[in-house]
Design a protein around this motif. Sequence first.
Motif, PDB file in Angstrom:
ATOM      1  N   SER A 292      -6.700  17.175  -3.211  1.00 42.84           N
ATOM      2  CA  SER A 292      -5.876  18.026  -3.955  1.00 42.84           C
ATOM      3  C   SER A 292      -4.541  17.637  -4.810  1.00 42.84           C
ATOM      4  O   SER A 292      -4.282  18.192  -5.854  1.00 42.84           O
ATOM      5  CB  SER A 292      -5.517  19.361  -3.446  1.00 42.84           C
ATOM      6  N   LEU A 293      -4.161  16.533  -4.194  1.00 39.19           N
ATOM      7  CA  LEU A 293      -2.874  15.856  -4.672  1.00 39.19           C
ATOM      8  C   LEU A 293      -3.288  14.943  -6.165  1.00 39.19           C
ATOM      9  O   LEU A 293      -2.424  14.817  -6.997  1.00 39.19           O
ATOM     10  CB  LEU A 293      -2.497  14.629  -3.750  1.00 39.19           C
ATOM     11  N   LEU A 294      -4.800  14.828  -6.290  1.00 40.13           N
ATOM     12  CA  LEU A 294      -5.092  14.458  -7.748  1.00 40.13           C
ATOM     13  C   LEU A 294      -4.754  15.166  -8.911  1.00 40.13           C
ATOM     14  O   LEU A 294      -4.521  14.595  -9.987  1.00 40.13           O
ATOM     15  CB  LEU A 294      -6.464  13.833  -7.715  1.00 40.13           C
ATOM     16  N   ASP A 295      -4.580  16.467  -8.651  1.00 41.12           N
ATOM     17  CA  ASP A 295      -4.025  17.432  -9.627  1.00 41.12           C
ATOM     18  C   ASP A 295      -2.707  17.570  -9.794  1.00 41.12           C
ATOM     19  O   ASP A 295      -2.266  18.384 -10.833  1.00 41.12           O
ATOM     20  CB  ASP A 295      -4.937  18.755  -9.513  1.00 41.12           C
ATOM     21  N   VAL A 296      -1.951  17.149  -8.768  1.00 38.42           N
ATOM     22  CA  VAL A 296      -0.558  17.266  -8.694  1.00 38.42           C
ATOM     23  C   VAL A 296       0.376  15.993  -8.855  1.00 38.42           C
ATOM     24  O   VAL A 296       1.453  16.234  -9.525  1.00 38.42           O
ATOM     25  CB  VAL A 296      -0.304  17.897  -7.469  1.00 38.42           C
ATOM     26  N   VAL A 297      -0.199  14.964  -8.592  1.00 31.81           N
ATOM     27  CA  VAL A 297       0.671  13.679  -8.304  1.00 31.81           C
ATOM     28  C   VAL A 297      -0.169  12.534  -9.467  1.00 31.81           C
ATOM     29  O   VAL A 297      -1.426  12.601  -8.957  1.00 31.81           O
ATOM     30  CB  VAL A 297       0.907  13.354  -7.051  1.00 31.81           C
ATOM     31  N   ASN A 298       0.370  11.688 -10.143  1.00 33.41           N
ATOM     32  CA  ASN A 298      -0.143  10.518 -10.414  1.00 33.41           C
ATOM     33  C   ASN A 298      -0.167   9.446  -9.534  1.00 33.41           C
ATOM     34  O   ASN A 298       0.719   8.809  -9.372  1.00 33.41           O
ATOM     35  CB  ASN A 298       0.449  10.036 -11.918  1.00 33.41           C
ATOM     36  N   VAL A 299      -1.213   9.594  -8.546  1.00 32.58           N
ATOM     37  CA  VAL A 299      -1.325   8.480  -7.502  1.00 32.58           C
ATOM     38  C   VAL A 299      -1.497   7.131  -7.614  1.00 32.58           C
ATOM     39  O   VAL A 299      -1.076   6.348  -6.934  1.00 32.58           O
ATOM     40  CB  VAL A 299      -2.484   9.065  -6.566  1.00 32.58           C
ATOM     41  N   ALA A 300      -1.737   6.941  -9.157  1.00 32.44           N
ATOM     42  CA  ALA A 300      -1.997   5.346  -9.363  1.00 32.44           C
ATOM     43  C   ALA A 300      -0.995   5.075 -10.201  1.00 32.44           C
ATOM     44  O   ALA A 300      -0.816   3.828 -10.836  1.00 32.44           O
ATOM     45  CB  ALA A 300      -3.356   5.322 -10.246  1.00 32.44           C
ATOM     46  N   GLU A 301       0.079   5.826 -10.201  1.00 26.94           N
ATOM     47  CA  GLU A 301       1.275   5.380 -11.048  1.00 26.94           C
ATOM     48  C   GLU A 301       1.841   4.050 -10.534  1.00 26.94           C
ATOM     49  O   GLU A 301       1.921   3.798  -9.267  1.00 26.94           O
ATOM     50  CB  GLU A 301       2.602   6.313 -10.753  1.00 26.94           C
TER      51      GLU A 301
ATOM     52  N   ILE B 252       0.891  -1.066  -0.020  1.00 28.57           N
ATOM     53  CA  ILE B 252      -0.142   0.072  -0.199  1.00 28.57           C
ATOM     54  C   ILE B 252       0.879   1.304   0.166  1.00 28.57           C
ATOM     55  O   ILE B 252       1.739   1.280   0.823  1.00 28.57           O
ATOM     56  CB  ILE B 252      -0.768   0.050   1.181  1.00 28.57           C
ATOM     57  N   ARG B 253       0.491   2.039  -0.817  1.00 35.78           N
ATOM     58  CA  ARG B 253       1.079   3.522  -0.977  1.00 35.78           C
ATOM     59  C   ARG B 253       0.302   4.553  -0.507  1.00 35.78           C
ATOM     60  O   ARG B 253      -1.022   4.535  -0.773  1.00 35.78           O
ATOM     61  CB  ARG B 253       1.681   4.055  -2.226  1.00 35.78           C
ATOM     62  N   LEU B 254       0.439   5.357   0.613  1.00 37.39           N
ATOM     63  CA  LEU B 254      -0.121   6.427   1.105  1.00 37.39           C
ATOM     64  C   LEU B 254       0.316   7.811   0.466  1.00 37.39           C
ATOM     65  O   LEU B 254       1.560   8.194   0.459  1.00 37.39           O
ATOM     66  CB  LEU B 254      -0.307   6.376   2.717  1.00 37.39           C
ATOM     67  N   HIS B 255      -0.741   8.406  -0.006  1.00 35.04           N
ATOM     68  CA  HIS B 255       0.076  10.043  -0.470  1.00 35.04           C
ATOM     69  C   HIS B 255      -0.765  10.857   0.394  1.00 35.04           C
ATOM     70  O   HIS B 255      -2.069  10.799   0.744  1.00 35.04           O
ATOM     71  CB  HIS B 255      -0.774  10.119  -1.870  1.00 35.04           C
ATOM     72  N   GLY B 256       0.031  11.896   0.972  1.00 40.45           N
ATOM     73  CA  GLY B 256      -0.624  12.842   1.706  1.00 40.45           C
ATOM     74  C   GLY B 256       0.172  14.291   1.452  1.00 40.45           C
ATOM     75  O   GLY B 256       1.202  14.328   0.701  1.00 40.45           O
ATOM     76  N   ARG B 257       0.008  15.117   2.369  1.00 40.66           N
ATOM     77  CA  ARG B 257       0.826  16.189   2.460  1.00 40.66           C
ATOM     78  C   ARG B 257       1.539  16.385   3.832  1.00 40.66           C
ATOM     79  O   ARG B 257       1.017  15.849   5.021  1.00 40.66           O
ATOM     80  CB  ARG B 257       0.173  17.561   2.231  1.00 40.66           C
ATOM     81  N   GLY B 258       2.668  16.896   4.075  1.00 44.83           N
ATOM     82  CA  GLY B 258       3.477  16.695   5.369  1.00 44.83           C
ATOM     83  C   GLY B 258       2.395  17.619   6.494  1.00 44.83           C
ATOM     84  O   GLY B 258       1.934  18.602   6.189  1.00 44.83           O
TER      85      GLY B 258
END
Length: 179
Positions: A76-85, A4-10
């Motif tokens: 908001s990360l969906l517009d900045v990072v390809n989270v599904a890479e 599992i990879r988690l995406h967030g902001r600091g």
Amino acid sequence: MWEIRLHGRGGQGAVTSAELLARAAISREKFAQAFPSFGPERRGAPVQAFVRVDTKKIRKREKIYQPDMVLVLDPSLLDVVNVAEGLKEGGVVVVNSSQDSAELKNKHDWPRAYSVDATKIAMEVLSVPITNTTMLGALLKASGILDPQDMEEVIMDRFGPKLGPKNFEALKKAFEMAN
């Protein structure tokens, strides 16, 4: 093995979420590891954390490049990072969003998606827009790795008697509402 990879902001608690999930899995006699990936980032910068959970010893010690699941704490990360890479075939993306999961799945061309308005739940239950424990509820719903009850002890230990019950309540509410 679940990767599992988690995406967030600091500052949003992605690293804490990874640690809590791993600790809960270990308490249920599974094997797990959790680790962050960040450098000199500052509060608010995109960060990643990783979790592996398995029923046998985990020998891998590298970053997760092909996750089974991706958890997104901040939409908001969906517009900045390809989270599904690198997402494995049939993998699932779990997003903190007020949008319906089918809408997100189609918009981003993801194999599977779950969504829950974790920010709304966090504001109602915790009175702060920090969604890390809330999103763990959605992750559990999407994966079945653990039951929500399996998280209670580690959440109480981490957040104490004042904040622990509220964080666990937010997790359970997200579990019920994720779709």
